[in-house]
Design a protein around this motif. Structure first.
Motif, short mmCIF file in Angstrom:
data_model
loop_
_atom_site.label_atom_id
_atom_site.label_comp_id
_atom_site.label_asym_id
_atom_site.label_seq_id
_atom_site.Cartn_x
_atom_site.Cartn_y
_atom_site.Cartn_z
N THR A 28 22.17 36.92 -1.96
CA THR A 28 20.92 37.01 -1.22
C THR A 28 19.85 36.20 -1.93
OG1 THR A 28 21.51 39.19 -0.44
CG2 THR A 28 19.19 38.58 -0.31
N ASP A 29 19.12 35.40 -1.19
CA ASP A 29 18.30 34.35 -1.79
C ASP A 29 16.82 34.67 -1.85
OD1 ASP A 29 20.71 33.01 -0.15
OD2 ASP A 29 20.36 31.93 -2.02
N GLY A 30 16.42 35.84 -1.39
CA GLY A 30 15.03 36.22 -1.51
C GLY A 30 14.13 35.68 -0.42
N TYR A 31 14.70 35.00 0.56
CA TYR A 31 13.92 34.53 1.70
C TYR A 31 14.05 35.52 2.85
CZ TYR A 31 13.79 30.11 -0.82
OH TYR A 31 13.59 29.15 -1.78
N ASP A 32 13.06 35.48 3.73
CA ASP A 32 13.12 36.34 4.90
C ASP A 32 13.86 35.67 6.06
OD1 ASP A 32 11.43 38.56 3.92
OD2 ASP A 32 9.87 37.02 3.85
N VAL A 33 13.64 34.37 6.21
CA VAL A 33 14.18 33.65 7.35
C VAL A 33 14.72 32.31 6.88
CG1 VAL A 33 13.70 32.70 9.65
CG2 VAL A 33 12.40 34.69 8.84
N VAL A 34 15.88 31.94 7.37
CA VAL A 34 16.38 30.59 7.18
C VAL A 34 16.36 29.89 8.53
CG1 VAL A 34 18.83 31.20 7.47
CG2 VAL A 34 18.20 29.14 6.23
N ILE A 35 15.90 28.64 8.54
CA ILE A 35 15.82 27.86 9.77
C ILE A 35 16.80 26.70 9.65
CG2 ILE A 35 14.34 26.40 11.20
CD1 ILE A 35 11.99 28.15 10.33
N VAL A 36 17.67 26.59 10.63
CA VAL A 36 18.68 25.54 10.64
C VAL A 36 18.17 24.41 11.53
CG1 VAL A 36 21.10 24.99 11.09
CG2 VAL A 36 20.45 27.32 10.40
N GLY A 37 17.79 23.31 10.91
CA GLY A 37 17.28 22.16 11.65
C GLY A 37 15.84 21.88 11.31
N ALA A 38 15.56 20.67 10.80
CA ALA A 38 14.21 20.28 10.40
C ALA A 38 13.61 19.26 11.35
CB ALA A 38 14.22 19.74 8.97
N GLY A 39 13.87 19.46 12.65
CA GLY A 39 13.13 18.71 13.65
C GLY A 39 11.76 19.34 13.85
N PHE A 40 11.03 18.86 14.83
CA PHE A 40 9.68 19.38 15.06
C PHE A 40 9.68 20.87 15.36
CE2 PHE A 40 8.56 14.93 15.41
CZ PHE A 40 7.25 14.89 14.97
N SER A 41 10.69 21.34 16.08
CA SER A 41 10.72 22.75 16.45
C SER A 41 10.96 23.63 15.24
CB SER A 41 11.80 22.98 17.51
OG SER A 41 11.58 24.17 18.22
N GLY A 42 11.96 23.28 14.42
CA GLY A 42 12.23 24.07 13.24
C GLY A 42 11.10 24.03 12.23
N LEU A 43 10.49 22.86 12.05
CA LEU A 43 9.38 22.74 11.10
C LEU A 43 8.17 23.53 11.56
CD1 LEU A 43 9.68 18.95 10.22
CD2 LEU A 43 10.30 20.88 8.75
N ARG A 44 7.87 23.47 12.87
CA ARG A 44 6.72 24.25 13.36
C ARG A 44 6.98 25.74 13.20
NH1 ARG A 44 2.18 23.73 16.53
NH2 ARG A 44 1.86 21.96 15.12
N ALA A 45 8.19 26.19 13.50
CA ALA A 45 8.51 27.60 13.31
C ALA A 45 8.35 28.00 11.85
CB ALA A 45 9.94 27.88 13.79
N ALA A 46 8.81 27.16 10.94
CA ALA A 46 8.69 27.46 9.51
C ALA A 46 7.24 27.58 9.09
CB ALA A 46 9.39 26.37 8.70
N CYS A 47 6.40 26.66 9.55
CA CYS A 47 4.98 26.71 9.19
C CYS A 47 4.32 27.96 9.75
CB CYS A 47 4.27 25.45 9.69
SG CYS A 47 4.72 23.93 8.83
N GLU A 48 4.65 28.31 10.98
CA GLU A 48 4.06 29.50 11.60
C GLU A 48 4.48 30.77 10.86
OE1 GLU A 48 2.11 29.83 14.60
OE2 GLU A 48 1.73 27.70 14.24
N LEU A 49 5.74 30.90 10.50
CA LEU A 49 6.20 32.09 9.80
C LEU A 49 5.63 32.16 8.39
CD1 LEU A 49 9.91 32.09 11.01
CD2 LEU A 49 8.17 33.79 11.57
N GLN A 50 5.51 31.01 7.75
CA GLN A 50 4.90 30.98 6.43
C GLN A 50 3.46 31.47 6.47
OE1 GLN A 50 5.65 27.61 3.44
NE2 GLN A 50 3.64 27.07 4.25
N GLN A 51 2.74 31.07 7.50
CA GLN A 51 1.36 31.54 7.65
C GLN A 51 1.29 33.04 7.86
OE1 GLN A 51 -0.44 29.25 10.80
NE2 GLN A 51 -0.36 27.34 9.65
#
Length: 474
Positions: A28-51
């Motif tokens: 277990t890596d200590g993260y809450d969410v892993v996102i598969v894919g660093a296109g615009f959709s995955g990156l926007r989701a990551a930024c939103e969840l980080q906020q």
């Protein structure tokens, strides 16, 4: 003269701070969410969840961010060999460009356009190219009919349309055969359809086509470079905006990290990565096209979601950019824009830099033609130049540089611009596009509730899935 080259993904974004190796991580890596894919959709989701205060890890199979956007070099300048345009009312993408400090400028459209029909090249003005008078009348009537039909198809849930199953059983070719009878009208319609969805009318469900129109205003909007989907470009390239998103992530992006399988347990999902590494998180977002997502072994997801990948192949397209010493077509009063029903390269636009220090034409080999020209890059380059000579005149025979991107051969895209719903798909499987499968949630432009197929839709889908995951973990 430079040799013909295929575009190679740029790696300027891969600073040490942006790359996070996963070697040796098997618990277990200590993260809450892993996102598969660093296109615009995955990156926007990551930024939103980080906020929202969640710890997020993004993994990407490619050596770059951006997904179906990609940068290359042409005559010493960065150009987009993937997603390029900012459409009217693409508000999320415009806001992102503003945040990144990017300069937005209008697509060059000054002057006459060109059309080649039945081998004859003619100049024209306006949105609809002139074919025969009857063909033009039929095409205009077909557009009006499409506007009426698309108003009956909800952009966020086309499967709920009245007579959805009936519309889904019909191909666009079958509909066209009923309403467009002239050869000129059909050639024009087919050329426009290939330009929009990079597929043939015989492969596309009528419900899928109407959904795409409903999601993106209208057919006219999709083909317009004045006040439609091709209205603006980003100085420095669209791909720079994906790098801007990635730069905001506290934990960066792990590149060259293909995901082979995702297994779900009671409160945890485990990802098996290439090389046998494991990554365990509380929730997973798969921000990929249904086709690519179906390549990941995911026991326990719905049969319907898995079937989407088999029933939504990607469109087929090769994007080509050709540089010249000057934008010579402008001196003849031409905008550079061209469409040809039988031309290899269609549509074509002016992609010259703002200072016109040199000229650039960007064009597309789409649909079945892209598959035919995928194998031989050198022959393709020669054929592209010949096509431009036919459309834009003998000066097109002397380029100073050339680059193209064959999206059909890109292993982590398998085509562009978007997944194409085949007959019977949306009415029977569409509800699975966004419905979570246990701990797995779905993003990507195909899941957008509006602007499906565009970067704007990818951003919208990223925001939607972030809200969904945050609520599920609250």
């Amino acid at each position: 003269m430079p040799q013909s080259t295929n575009a190679q993904p740029m790696t300027l974004e891969q600073s040490p701070a942006a790359m996070v190796p996963l070697c040796g991580r098997d618990t277990t890596d200590g993260y809450d969410v892993v996102i598969v894919g660093a296109g615009f959709s995955g990156l926007r989701a990551a930024c939103e969840l980080q906020q929202r205060g969640l710890r997020v890890q993004v993994v990407e199979a490619r050596e770059r961010v951006g997904g179906r956007s990609c940068a290359a070099m042409l005559n010493g300048r960065v150009v987009d060999v993937g997603g390029q345009w900012l459409g009217v009312d693409h508000q999320r993408l415009r806001a992102l460009a503003d945040q990144a400090g990017a300069t937005i400028r209008a697509q060059y459209t000054t002057g006459d356009k060109l059309i080649a029909d039945a081998g004859v090249v003619r100049r024209y003005r306006g949105l609809i190219p002139p074919v025969s008078p009857l063909g033009l009348l039929e095409f205009s009537a077909a557009l009006a009919r499409l506007r009426r039909l698309q108003s009956l198809v909800p952009a966020d849930s086309p499967w709920q349309a009245h007579d959805a199953a009936t519309l889904d059983a019909v191909t666009v070719q079958q509909w066209q055969a009923r309403w467009i009878r002239t050869a000129g009208g059909r050639r024009l319609f087919d050329a426009a359809l290939r330009a929009v969805l990079c597929t043939e009318a015989s492969k596309l469900s009528m419900l899928g086509f109407l959904h795409y129109l409903s999601s993106n205003r209208s057919f006219e909007y999709l083909v317009s470079a004045d006040d439609g989907a091709q209205a603006h470009v980003i100085e420095g390239g669209m791909h720079a905006l994906s790098r801007h998103l990635a730069s905001q992530l506290h934990h960066g992006v792990s590149y060259e990290t293909p995901v082979l399988a995702i297994e779900q347990h009671a409160n945890q999902a485990t990802l098996r990565l290439a090389g046998g590494r494991l990554l365990s998180e509380r929730r997973v977002i798969v921000a990929m096209s249904p086709l690519l997502a179906s390549r990941i072994d995911m026991p326990g997801i719905s049969v319907e979601r898995h079937a989407l990948g088999q029933r939504m192949p990607m469109g087929s397209v090769i994007k080509c950019l050709v540089a010249y010493r000057s934008p010579f077509w402008r001196a003849s009063g031409l905008s550079g824009e061209f469409v040809g029903s039988d031309s290899l390269l269609s549509p074509v636009f002016d992609a010259s830099p703002a200072d016109a220090s040199h000229g650039v034409l960007v064009g597309f080999i789409d649909g079945a033609r892209a598959l035919r020209w995928s194998a031989d890059a050198a022959a393709r380059r020669r054929a592209v130049i010949e096509s431009l000579v036919h459309s834009h005149g003998p000066q097109a025979a002397d380029p100073i540089d050339y680059v193209d991107q064959d999206w059909t051969a890109e292993r982590y895209s398998l085509g562009c611009y978007v997944g194409v719903p085949t007959p019977g798909t949306l009415s029977s499987l569409g509800t699975a596009l966004r419905a979570p499968s246990g701990l797995i949630h779905w993003a990507g432009t195909e899941t957008a509730e509006a602007w499906c197929g565009y970067i704007e839709g990818a951003l919208q889908a990223g925001e939607r899935v972030a809200r969904e995951v945050a609520a599920a973990m609250a």
